[in-house]
Scaffold this active site. Sequence first.
Site, PDB file in Angstrom:
ATOM      1  N   LYS A  83       0.857  -1.200   0.000  1.00 34.78           N
ATOM      2  CA  LYS A  83       0.000   0.000   0.000  1.00 34.78           C
ATOM      3  C   LYS A  83       0.885   1.238   0.000  1.00 34.78           C
ATOM      4  CE  LYS A  83      -4.301   0.329   2.599  1.00 34.78           C
ATOM      5  NZ  LYS A  83      -4.798   0.340   3.965  1.00 34.78           N
TER       6      LYS A  83
HETATM    7  C1  E4P Z   1      -8.266   1.032   3.797  1.00 40.34           C
HETATM    8  O1  E4P Z   1      -7.419   0.365   3.300  1.00 40.34           O
HETATM    9  C2  E4P Z   1      -8.112   1.812   5.031  1.00 40.34           C
HETATM   10  O2  E4P Z   1      -7.301   1.093   5.930  1.00 40.34           O
HETATM   11  C3  E4P Z   1      -9.407   2.060   5.733  1.00 40.34           C
HETATM   12  O3  E4P Z   1     -10.518   1.643   5.016  1.00 40.34           O
HETATM   13  C4  E4P Z   1      -9.513   3.361   6.433  1.00 40.34           C
HETATM   14  O4  E4P Z   1     -10.762   3.434   7.069  1.00 40.34           O
HETATM   15  P1  E4P Z   1     -11.117   4.485   8.220  1.00 40.34           P
HETATM   16  O5  E4P Z   1     -11.492   5.754   7.581  1.00 40.34           O
HETATM   17  O6  E4P Z   1     -12.281   3.832   8.924  1.00 40.34           O
HETATM   18  O7  E4P Z   1      -9.903   4.592   9.096  1.00 40.34           O
END
Ligand code: E4P
Length: 220
Positions: A83
Amino acid sequence: MKLFLDTASIEEIRTANDWGVLGGVTTNPSLLAKERESPESVWKEILTEVPGDVSLEVTALDADGMAEQGRRLAQMGPNAIVKVPMTPAGLEAAHALHADGIRTNFTLVFSPAQAILAAEAGGYCVSPFLGRLDDVGADGMAALRSICDIYAVQGYDTNVLAASLRHPMHVIESALAGADIATMPFAVFKQLVKHPLTDSGLEKFAADWKALHGELEKGA
Ligand code: E4P
């Protein structure tokens, strides 16, 4: 649409995996911080537990640092996806990682323009954050729909991974929009299976079944 868990909790992952519907996992530095264990050991455990793709996020902010970290993360398992944030440095790092055959997931994506960049850069996944857009008074679902439409018109094969989902309607609307993957916290995953009519229906079936057997015993 594949269902992913957005967590670093091995317990949550095991439960969802037992249901046979867990397509993969996404993690981020905040989720790992909650576990209070070495990130390397948590990542390894998740990669072994889950047959599907697992996104592991880089934390360096410069392109060379991200690329170096990304190469190490990719070596942790064949199902590891690196990522990288949607920044100029993230794009540069992804370019270097793709040259090495490493799959990337562009994270912290909030606009169709950023999603076009992710596809043109050859990202394996793009992660638009719906809930965080909603949090600031923008329309996360509208952004997701535009991204799915653009990808269909342009024939991009980057996977659209709907992220930052907060409730079951986000999941349903993401499926309708044509997202390839939806990642969600365990709480939302559990909500997907719940319906009060299922619970009350089950109670009624059990009560009627018991009553029938009571009557049969009396008649015997
Ligand atoms: C995705 O890969 C992220 O880790 C995640 O969906 C972030 O979500 P949040 O806004 O609930 O922290």
